[in-house]
Write a protein that holds these residues in place. Structure first.
Motif, PDB file in Angstrom:
ATOM      1  N   THR A 220       0.748  -1.183  -0.020  1.00 43.54           N
ATOM      2  CA  THR A 220      -0.043   0.026  -0.096  1.00 43.54           C
ATOM      3  C   THR A 220       0.955   1.335  -0.123  1.00 43.54           C
ATOM      4  OG1 THR A 220      -0.057   0.099   2.383  1.00 43.54           O
ATOM      5  CG2 THR A 220      -1.616  -1.292   1.434  1.00 43.54           C
ATOM      6  N   THR A 221       0.327   2.229  -0.229  1.00 38.72           N
ATOM      7  CA  THR A 221       1.043   3.552  -0.307  1.00 38.72           C
ATOM      8  C   THR A 221       1.594   3.883   0.927  1.00 38.72           C
ATOM      9  OG1 THR A 221      -0.337   4.597  -2.078  1.00 38.72           O
ATOM     10  CG2 THR A 221       0.843   6.051  -0.826  1.00 38.72           C
ATOM     11  N   THR A 222       0.904   3.486   2.087  1.00 32.56           N
ATOM     12  CA  THR A 222       1.160   3.781   3.462  1.00 32.56           C
ATOM     13  C   THR A 222       2.098   3.078   4.041  1.00 32.56           C
ATOM     14  OG1 THR A 222      -1.104   4.526   4.276  1.00 32.56           O
ATOM     15  CG2 THR A 222       0.322   3.725   5.834  1.00 32.56           C
TER      16      THR A 222
ATOM     17  N   ALA B 147       5.490   4.487   2.134  1.00 32.22           N
ATOM     18  CA  ALA B 147       5.650   5.581   2.609  1.00 32.22           C
ATOM     19  C   ALA B 147       6.619   5.391   4.027  1.00 32.22           C
ATOM     20  CB  ALA B 147       4.431   6.557   2.827  1.00 32.22           C
ATOM     21  N   ARG B 148       6.127   4.479   4.644  1.00 36.16           N
ATOM     22  CA  ARG B 148       6.586   4.246   6.207  1.00 36.16           C
ATOM     23  C   ARG B 148       8.052   3.550   5.841  1.00 36.16           C
ATOM     24  NH1 ARG B 148       3.004   1.123   8.139  1.00 36.16           N
ATOM     25  NH2 ARG B 148       3.804  -0.945   7.504  1.00 36.16           N
TER      26      ARG B 148
ATOM     27  N   ASP C 260       2.468   9.779   3.826  1.00 36.94           N
ATOM     28  CA  ASP C 260       1.684   9.105   2.913  1.00 36.94           C
ATOM     29  C   ASP C 260       1.250  10.031   1.712  1.00 36.94           C
ATOM     30  OD1 ASP C 260       1.871   7.421   4.854  1.00 36.94           O
ATOM     31  OD2 ASP C 260      -0.436   7.341   5.051  1.00 36.94           O
TER      32      ASP C 260
ATOM     33  N   GLY D  72       1.988   9.291  -1.982  1.00 36.51           N
ATOM     34  CA  GLY D  72       0.829   9.061  -3.136  1.00 36.51           C
ATOM     35  C   GLY D  72       1.165  10.109  -4.137  1.00 36.51           C
TER      36      GLY D  72
END
Length: 420
Positions: free
Chosen positions: A141-143, A146-147, A153, A157
C-alpha cells in the motif's frame, strides 16, 4: 489454528495475485493507472461480497472476471475505444487466465515481467521506479511504502501518481524492450530491487536499524525476476546476494533492537534456508557463466556474501579471497562504496594499514555526507591500536548518520576507543 476470514483471504490474494492481475489488465487496457484502478475495484467488490458468499474456488479468476467486466463498463461509459471493448468482451468469459504462481511461466507471467520493466522506465527517477515497483509488483500500500522510505503518505501518493502520469505522457507501453535497451532496463530493474533491499537491510534514517518487510519484499521480487529471466546470470547473482545477505537480518539486532556488528552476531541465528537458497542461486549463475555468459557486480557481491555464509566463525572467514573478489569487483563496477568495502577486506586480510591505504586513495570528498568512510576508517584505526584517532572518526560518523540505531552504535564505539 483459526480459519482465515474472507477479509483475510482478500488481503492474502491481493498480495499474491495483484501483480498478475494489474499486469494482465495493463496489457488489455494499455493504461497502467486504469489497470490499477480496475484491480482495486475488483478487490473492493471481493471485500463486499466474499464475507456473504464465501471465498470462490478460484479467487484469482473471479477477480480477473470482475475487473474485465468493470473495464468493459468503463469503456462503454466513455463511448470510446470500441475495439478494446470488443476485445475485452471476447475474453471476459475465458477460463481461469490467472495461473498458479508455482506453475510453469506462461504469457500471464510474461506480463508481470513487462510490468516490472514498465515500472523501471527510463523516464522515471530511481525513487519513483522503486515506489512504483513496490506498488504495482509488490502489492504494498501507499502507506507501507511511505513508512519504508520515511516520507508522509501524501508525499508518496503524489510520487506514485506522478510516476503513472509520466508513463502515460511518455507513451510507455507494456512491451519488453529489446537489444541494448533491454539490457539497460534490466540493469535498472535489478538496481531498483537492490535499492529496496538495502533500505531494508540497513535503513538510511529513522529509529530502526533494519526494515525486514522491505528486505523480504526485495527478496521476493528477486526470486520472481530470476524465474522470469532464467538465462541471465546477473539476475541469479542478485537473488543469491539478497538471499545470503538476508539470512543475517535477524542476527543484525539484539532483543532490544540495537545493532549487532558482523563479528559479534550469533551465527546460529542466521537463516539456513535462505543461505541454501542463496548458494543454489549462485550455483545457477555460475553454471550459466560457464557457458561464456559474462557476470558482473551482483554475482561478484554474491560470491563475497557466500564466503561469509560458509564461515562458521568470524575467524574462519577467508578474508584473502574476499579481498581478491573485491579487487575484481572494483574493476567491474568501480565506485567509492566498493572501495570502502575493499578497504575493509584488505584491512582484514593484510592488516589495518593495508585497509587505510585503500581509503587514502579515495578521491577527496568521496561520500562526504555518508558515515561510511569515517566509520570504516575508525574501525581500521582501532584495530591498529590508534584509539584516539579512531574515536574521532567514529564521532564524525555518528554526526553524519540519520539512523538513530547506527548513531548509538558509533557513539558507543567512540567511547570504547577512548577507553571509556
Amino acid at each position: 489454528m483459526p480459519e482465515a476470514s474472507p477479509s483475510d483471504a482478500v488481503v492474502e490474494v491481493w498480495r499474491r495475485e495483484a501483480p498478475l492481475l494489474i499486469a494482465a489488465l495493463t496489457r488489455l487496457t494499455r493504461d497502467v493507472a486504469l489497470a490499477e484502478d480496475l484491480a482495486q475495484d475488483a478487490f473492493v467488490t471481493a471485500l463486499e461480497q466474499w464475507p456473504a458468499t464465501g471465498v470462490p474456488a478460484n479467487p484469482a479468476a473471479w477477480l480477473m472476471t470482475t475487473a474485465k467486466r468493470r473495464a468493459i463498463d468503463a469503456f462503454r461509459r466513455a463511448d470510446t475505444l470500441r475495439r478494446k471493448t470488443a476485445e475485452l468482451e471476447r475474453t471476459a468469459g475465458e477460463a481461469d487466465p490467472m495461473p498458479d504462481l508455482d506453475a510453469h511461466v506462461d504469457y500471464i507471467e510474461d506480463d508481470v515481467l513487462r510490468l516490472i520493466f514498465l515500472c523501471c522506465h527510463p523516464a522515471l527517477t530511481p525513487e519513483s521506479r522503486a515506489a512504483l515497483t513496490l506498488r504495482m509488483v509488490g502489492g504494498l500500500t501507499t502507506t507501507e511504502i511511505a513508512r519504508g522510505f520515511l516520507v508522509p503518505d501524501a508525499t508518496m501518493g503524489q510520487r506514485i501518481s506522478r510516476a503513472k502520469r509520466t508513463l502515460t505522457e511518455a507513451g510507455a507501453e507494456l512491451e519488453l524492450p529489446t537489444g541494448a535497451d533491454r539490457t539497460a532496463r534490466l540493469d535498472d530493474v535489478m538496481a531498483v530491487v537492490y535499492l529496496v533491499f538495502n533500505e531494508g537491510y540497513a535503513a538510511t534514517a529513522g529509529d530502526d536499524w533494519t526494515r525486514p518487510d522491505l528486505a523480504a519484499e526485495a527478496i521476493r521480487l528477486a526470486r520472481m525476476l530470476a524465474e522470469l529471466t532464467p538465462d541471465e546470470p546477473e539476475v541469479h547473482g542478485l537473488q543469491a546476494l539478497l538471499e545470503l545477505q538476508g539470512s543475517r537480518l535477524t542476527a543484525r539486532t539484539d532483543t532490544a533492537g540495537r545493532p549487532v556488528l558482523l563479528d559479534d552476531q550469533d551465527r546460529a541465528r542466521w537463516d539456513q534456508l535462505l543461505i541454501r537458497r542463496g548458494l543454489a542461486a549462485l550455483g545457477r549463475a555460475e553454471a550459466i557463466a560457464a557457458r561464456g555468459v559474462p557476470v558482473g557486480r551482483y554475482y561478484l557481491q554474491a560470491a563475497i556474501a557466500a564466503e561469509h555464509a560458509r564461515a562458521t566463525t568470524p575467524a574462519a572467514t577467508d578474508w584473502p579471497r574476499i579481498a581478491r573478489l573485491y579487487d575484481v569487483l572494483a574493476d567491474a563496477a568501480p565506485g567509492p562504496v566498493v572501495e570502502v568495502n575493499r578497504a575493509v577486506a584488505h584491512g582484514r586480510a593484510a592488516g589495518p594499514d593495508a585497509g587505510l591505504a585503500v581509503l587514502a586513495a579515495l578521491p577527496p570528498g568521496a561520500l562526504a555526507d555518508s558515515p561510511l568512510v569515517p566509520s570504516v576508517r575508525g574501525d581500521l584505526l582501532d584495530r591498529a591500536g590508534r584509539g584516539d584517532e579512531a574515536a574521532e572518526e567514529f564521532a564524525e560518523a555518528a554526526r553524519r548518520t540519520r539512523n538513530a540505531g547506527e548513531r548509538a552504535l558509533l557513539e558507543q564505539r567512540a567511547a570504547s576507543a577512548r577507553g571509556e
